[in-house]
Write a protein that holds these residues in place. Sequence first.
Motif, PDB file in Angstrom:
ATOM      1  N   UNK A 176       0.714  -1.266   0.069  1.00 53.14           N
ATOM      2  CA  UNK A 176      -0.090   0.032  -0.003  1.00 53.14           C
ATOM      3  C   UNK A 176       0.898   1.440  -0.029  1.00 53.14           C
ATOM      4  N   UNK A 177       1.759   1.257   0.871  1.00 57.01           N
ATOM      5  CA  UNK A 177       2.705   2.382   0.854  1.00 57.01           C
ATOM      6  C   UNK A 177       3.540   2.686  -0.366  1.00 57.01           C
ATOM      7  N   UNK A 178       4.078   1.680  -0.962  1.00 58.31           N
ATOM      8  CA  UNK A 178       4.743   1.795  -2.377  1.00 58.31           C
ATOM      9  C   UNK A 178       3.642   2.223  -3.377  1.00 58.31           C
ATOM     10  N   UNK A 179       2.481   1.639  -3.507  1.00 60.15           N
ATOM     11  CA  UNK A 179       1.671   2.145  -4.706  1.00 60.15           C
ATOM     12  C   UNK A 179       1.231   3.490  -4.592  1.00 60.15           C
ATOM     13  N   UNK A 180       1.294   3.660  -3.236  1.00 63.73           N
ATOM     14  CA  UNK A 180       0.762   5.175  -2.999  1.00 63.73           C
ATOM     15  C   UNK A 180       1.765   6.306  -3.419  1.00 63.73           C
ATOM     16  N   UNK A 181       2.879   5.881  -3.713  1.00 64.57           N
ATOM     17  CA  UNK A 181       3.719   6.959  -4.219  1.00 64.57           C
ATOM     18  C   UNK A 181       4.688   6.733  -5.476  1.00 64.57           C
ATOM     19  N   UNK A 182       4.380   5.298  -6.041  1.00 71.14           N
ATOM     20  CA  UNK A 182       5.222   4.810  -7.093  1.00 71.14           C
ATOM     21  C   UNK A 182       4.563   4.323  -8.046  1.00 71.14           C
ATOM     22  N   UNK A 183       4.716   4.444  -9.248  1.00 68.79           N
ATOM     23  CA  UNK A 183       3.852   3.850 -10.311  1.00 68.79           C
ATOM     24  C   UNK A 183       4.358   2.318 -10.911  1.00 68.79           C
ATOM     25  N   UNK A 184       4.466   1.431  -9.721  1.00 67.99           N
ATOM     26  CA  UNK A 184       4.793   0.174 -10.098  1.00 67.99           C
ATOM     27  C   UNK A 184       3.990  -0.835  -9.615  1.00 67.99           C
ATOM     28  N   UNK A 185       4.039  -2.183 -10.093  1.00 73.24           N
ATOM     29  CA  UNK A 185       3.356  -3.291  -9.903  1.00 73.24           C
ATOM     30  C   UNK A 185       3.875  -3.917  -8.880  1.00 73.24           C
ATOM     31  N   UNK A 186       3.113  -4.317  -7.750  1.00 78.80           N
ATOM     32  CA  UNK A 186       3.763  -4.932  -6.478  1.00 78.80           C
ATOM     33  C   UNK A 186       2.787  -6.276  -6.333  1.00 78.80           C
ATOM     34  N   UNK A 187       3.428  -7.370  -6.201  1.00 80.15           N
ATOM     35  CA  UNK A 187       2.723  -8.629  -6.202  1.00 80.15           C
ATOM     36  C   UNK A 187       3.389  -9.315  -4.824  1.00 80.15           C
ATOM     37  N   UNK A 188       2.457  -9.910  -4.052  1.00 78.71           N
ATOM     38  CA  UNK A 188       2.698 -10.248  -2.785  1.00 78.71           C
ATOM     39  C   UNK A 188       2.790 -11.906  -2.861  1.00 78.71           C
ATOM     40  N   UNK A 189       3.707 -12.533  -2.163  1.00 81.26           N
ATOM     41  CA  UNK A 189       3.712 -14.144  -1.955  1.00 81.26           C
ATOM     42  C   UNK A 189       3.719 -14.459  -0.780  1.00 81.26           C
ATOM     43  N   UNK A 190       2.893 -14.705   0.197  1.00 82.34           N
ATOM     44  CA  UNK A 190       3.090 -14.886   1.601  1.00 82.34           C
ATOM     45  C   UNK A 190       3.197 -16.406   1.493  1.00 82.34           C
ATOM     46  N   UNK A 191       4.519 -16.754   2.078  1.00 84.56           N
ATOM     47  CA  UNK A 191       4.683 -17.985   1.991  1.00 84.56           C
ATOM     48  C   UNK A 191       5.848 -18.512   3.111  1.00 84.56           C
ATOM     49  N   UNK A 192       6.028 -19.759   3.254  1.00 84.04           N
ATOM     50  CA  UNK A 192       7.176 -20.022   4.275  1.00 84.04           C
ATOM     51  C   UNK A 192       8.102 -20.875   3.292  1.00 84.04           C
ATOM     52  N   UNK A 193       9.309 -20.301   2.974  1.00 83.36           N
ATOM     53  CA  UNK A 193      10.054 -20.899   2.027  1.00 83.36           C
ATOM     54  C   UNK A 193      10.863 -22.394   2.414  1.00 83.36           C
ATOM     55  N   UNK A 194      10.817 -22.363   3.891  1.00 82.04           N
ATOM     56  CA  UNK A 194      11.656 -23.641   4.573  1.00 82.04           C
ATOM     57  C   UNK A 194      10.721 -24.619   4.368  1.00 82.04           C
ATOM     58  N   UNK A 195       9.440 -24.548   4.066  1.00 76.55           N
ATOM     59  CA  UNK A 195       8.702 -25.722   3.928  1.00 76.55           C
ATOM     60  C   UNK A 195       8.988 -26.663   2.865  1.00 76.55           C
ATOM     61  N   UNK A 196       8.704 -27.795   2.789  1.00 77.07           N
ATOM     62  CA  UNK A 196       9.259 -28.633   1.559  1.00 77.07           C
ATOM     63  C   UNK A 196       8.424 -28.079   0.502  1.00 77.07           C
ATOM     64  N   UNK A 197       9.228 -27.957  -0.596  1.00 74.83           N
ATOM     65  CA  UNK A 197       8.627 -27.372  -1.974  1.00 74.83           C
ATOM     66  C   UNK A 197       8.351 -25.786  -1.944  1.00 74.83           C
ATOM     67  N   UNK A 198       8.756 -25.200  -0.773  1.00 70.89           N
ATOM     68  CA  UNK A 198       8.176 -23.792  -0.833  1.00 70.89           C
ATOM     69  C   UNK A 198       8.930 -22.922  -1.781  1.00 70.89           C
ATOM     70  N   UNK A 199      10.334 -23.002  -2.123  1.00 69.39           N
ATOM     71  CA  UNK A 199      11.217 -22.553  -3.107  1.00 69.39           C
ATOM     72  C   UNK A 199      10.489 -22.739  -4.437  1.00 69.39           C
ATOM     73  N   UNK A 200      10.314 -23.952  -4.873  1.00 65.66           N
ATOM     74  CA  UNK A 200       9.717 -24.250  -5.854  1.00 65.66           C
ATOM     75  C   UNK A 200       8.198 -23.698  -6.091  1.00 65.66           C
TER      76      UNK A 200
END
Length: 260
Positions: free
Chosen positions: A49-73
Amino acid sequence: MQLELGGKTALITGASQGIGEGIAKAFADEGVNLHLTARNIDNLERIKSEIEGISDVTVMLHPLDITQSGGCAELAEQVGDVDILVNNAGAIPSGNLFDIDEAAWRQGWELKVMGYINMCRLFYAKMKSKSEGVIINNIGNGGEVFDPEYIAGTTGNASLMAFTRALGGSSLKDGIRVMGVNPGPVKTERIITMLKKRALSLLGEESRYMELVESFPMGRPAHVDEVTSLIVFLASSRAGYSTGSIYTVDGGISSRRSIG
């Protein structure tokens, strides 16, 4: 100086706070579209929200735990191709050999050491197919300052330094640059927590942690933007001949050598 990063895409791990948040905002200022990942969805949404309020860029979110099996993939599949990968996730616990048991040691290394390695393996392959890309590993000067009170971190960071140099030493043949950045103490919530823990151990009181700061260069930790500005520069074409190197931002701490 024009960094010519506008329109590029970056993936930043551990982007929900501290240096990771600063990296995201610094890239956004240069017009870089973002993929941000961390476990804390509330913080990620605030930053978006803060970034999109001042910058004309796309922000995609990926909430996950990369330590879980297969998380990085899973993350790599969600994100697709990027121009820039910044590995930043992970906080290896402080303490000496007897403070950090095997479970805590392995947990810290799983996120930071193995997390960085796995992310590099996945995204290097993607970048190689395009013959273009930049990978920056935000490591830490613990890999240069062999501190027995940060033994799991100093060992893990030294491993990542070696990994970064090994991977980046020949990566230009694939059109890819791989570098590391080693911040020293940076003014974030994490460093305050670490300082309080050390003050309790050395001085007997958490509240005396500011006494430890007095010994830092300039009597303070680094500001976040003193680290993130370097990372953004290294990701740009202005640093196009840089790879296989580690850049230390610690006010000279790791260069201090004295017999007295």
